[in-house]
Design a protein around this motif. Sequence first.
Motif, PDB file in Angstrom:
ATOM      1  N   GLN A  35       7.606  23.112 -28.845  1.00 39.69           N
ATOM      2  CA  GLN A  35       7.338  24.523 -29.124  1.00 39.69           C
ATOM      3  C   GLN A  35       5.823  24.728 -29.150  1.00 39.69           C
ATOM      4  OE1 GLN A  35       9.529  26.317 -32.315  1.00 39.69           O
ATOM      5  NE2 GLN A  35      11.351  25.086 -31.898  1.00 39.69           N
ATOM      6  N   VAL A  63       7.556  20.603 -18.686  1.00 36.01           N
ATOM      7  CA  VAL A  63       8.437  21.549 -19.368  1.00 36.01           C
ATOM      8  C   VAL A  63       9.880  21.162 -19.097  1.00 36.01           C
ATOM      9  CG1 VAL A  63       6.800  23.468 -19.266  1.00 36.01           C
ATOM     10  CG2 VAL A  63       8.515  23.224 -17.473  1.00 36.01           C
ATOM     11  N   SER A  64      10.755  21.582 -19.998  1.00 35.66           N
ATOM     12  CA  SER A  64      12.193  21.436 -19.782  1.00 35.66           C
ATOM     13  C   SER A  64      12.614  22.492 -18.775  1.00 35.66           C
ATOM     14  CB  SER A  64      12.923  21.647 -21.109  1.00 35.66           C
ATOM     15  OG  SER A  64      14.272  21.946 -20.890  1.00 35.66           O
ATOM     16  N   TYR A  67      12.955  26.119 -19.864  1.00 32.96           N
ATOM     17  CA  TYR A  67      11.812  27.011 -20.090  1.00 32.96           C
ATOM     18  C   TYR A  67      12.129  28.360 -19.456  1.00 32.96           C
ATOM     19  CZ  TYR A  67       6.976  28.711 -19.963  1.00 32.96           C
ATOM     20  OH  TYR A  67       5.827  29.465 -20.119  1.00 32.96           O
ATOM     21  N   LYS A  68      11.970  29.458 -20.213  1.00 34.58           N
ATOM     22  CA  LYS A  68      12.506  30.740 -19.761  1.00 34.58           C
ATOM     23  C   LYS A  68      11.570  31.577 -18.896  1.00 34.58           C
ATOM     24  CE  LYS A  68      11.536  33.729 -23.753  1.00 34.58           C
ATOM     25  NZ  LYS A  68      12.154  34.598 -24.735  1.00 34.58           N
ATOM     26  N   MET A  72       2.920  30.464 -16.739  1.00 34.70           N
ATOM     27  CA  MET A  72       2.306  30.219 -18.043  1.00 34.70           C
ATOM     28  C   MET A  72       0.820  30.537 -17.912  1.00 34.70           C
ATOM     29  SD  MET A  72       2.036  26.778 -20.423  1.00 34.70           S
ATOM     30  CE  MET A  72       3.802  26.555 -20.513  1.00 34.70           C
ATOM     31  N   LEU A 141       6.136  29.247 -27.202  1.00 28.91           N
ATOM     32  CA  LEU A 141       6.818  28.914 -25.954  1.00 28.91           C
ATOM     33  C   LEU A 141       7.711  27.708 -26.198  1.00 28.91           C
ATOM     34  CD1 LEU A 141       3.903  29.226 -23.379  1.00 28.91           C
ATOM     35  CD2 LEU A 141       5.559  30.966 -24.071  1.00 28.91           C
ATOM     36  N   LYS A 142       9.010  27.921 -26.096  1.00 28.13           N
ATOM     37  CA  LYS A 142       9.962  26.827 -26.290  1.00 28.13           C
ATOM     38  C   LYS A 142      10.081  26.023 -24.998  1.00 28.13           C
ATOM     39  CE  LYS A 142      12.554  29.243 -29.812  1.00 28.13           C
ATOM     40  NZ  LYS A 142      13.807  29.838 -30.218  1.00 28.13           N
ATOM     41  N   ASP A 143      10.453  24.753 -25.129  1.00 25.95           N
ATOM     42  CA  ASP A 143      10.719  23.844 -24.016  1.00 25.95           C
ATOM     43  C   ASP A 143       9.465  23.386 -23.279  1.00 25.95           C
ATOM     44  OD1 ASP A 143      13.614  23.858 -24.329  1.00 25.95           O
ATOM     45  OD2 ASP A 143      13.491  25.936 -23.672  1.00 25.95           O
ATOM     46  N   VAL A 144       8.299  23.447 -23.938  1.00 31.34           N
ATOM     47  CA  VAL A 144       7.072  22.867 -23.386  1.00 31.34           C
ATOM     48  C   VAL A 144       6.934  21.482 -24.006  1.00 31.34           C
ATOM     49  CG1 VAL A 144       4.576  23.086 -23.133  1.00 31.34           C
ATOM     50  CG2 VAL A 144       6.023  25.141 -23.112  1.00 31.34           C
TER      51      VAL A 144
END
Length: 158
Positions: A35, A63-64, A67-68, A72, A141-144
């Motif tokens: 995150q 990133v996963s 990641y939405k 970035m 930012l999730k999935d970083v």
Amino acid sequence: MKLKYFLKIAIFSLLISCSDENIIFNGYSDIENAQFSFKDTIVFQTSISDTINPHNIFLQLRVSTDYKWSNMFIFSEIYFPNNKARTDTFEIFLMDKKGNWNGDKSGIVANFNHLLYKNIKFPVKGDYKFKLIQAMRDTILKDVISLGLKITKPIKKL
């Protein structure tokens, strides 16, 4: 016996000649709980002694695939040994318009090696500090997974 020795040297020489860069610095920082907050500052420090030859500076990003966002924004701050600073904003396009990853995807992880500065010359010798800060409207930012910095010296092609 001589043939094996010759083959080993030939393969080693080939591998060395295939590289198009000399890595001066390469570091990664894992993002806690994947995150990346706007409050997080990722810092890398290295000593630069070559003020004559050009260098390339890359942002490395993992990133996963969950990641939405398709991009970035990153603030980059460089602090020079003479107490001067440079600040820039970069947009990294992680996906194309069709939603395909631009980086190298392996399983659920996408890796990016984004060129920030090409053929720059460091003005003074000494210790440099590089700060990377996320600059998106989303505060977290999730999935970083991780953020990295790589400094290379391009090899001159003959």
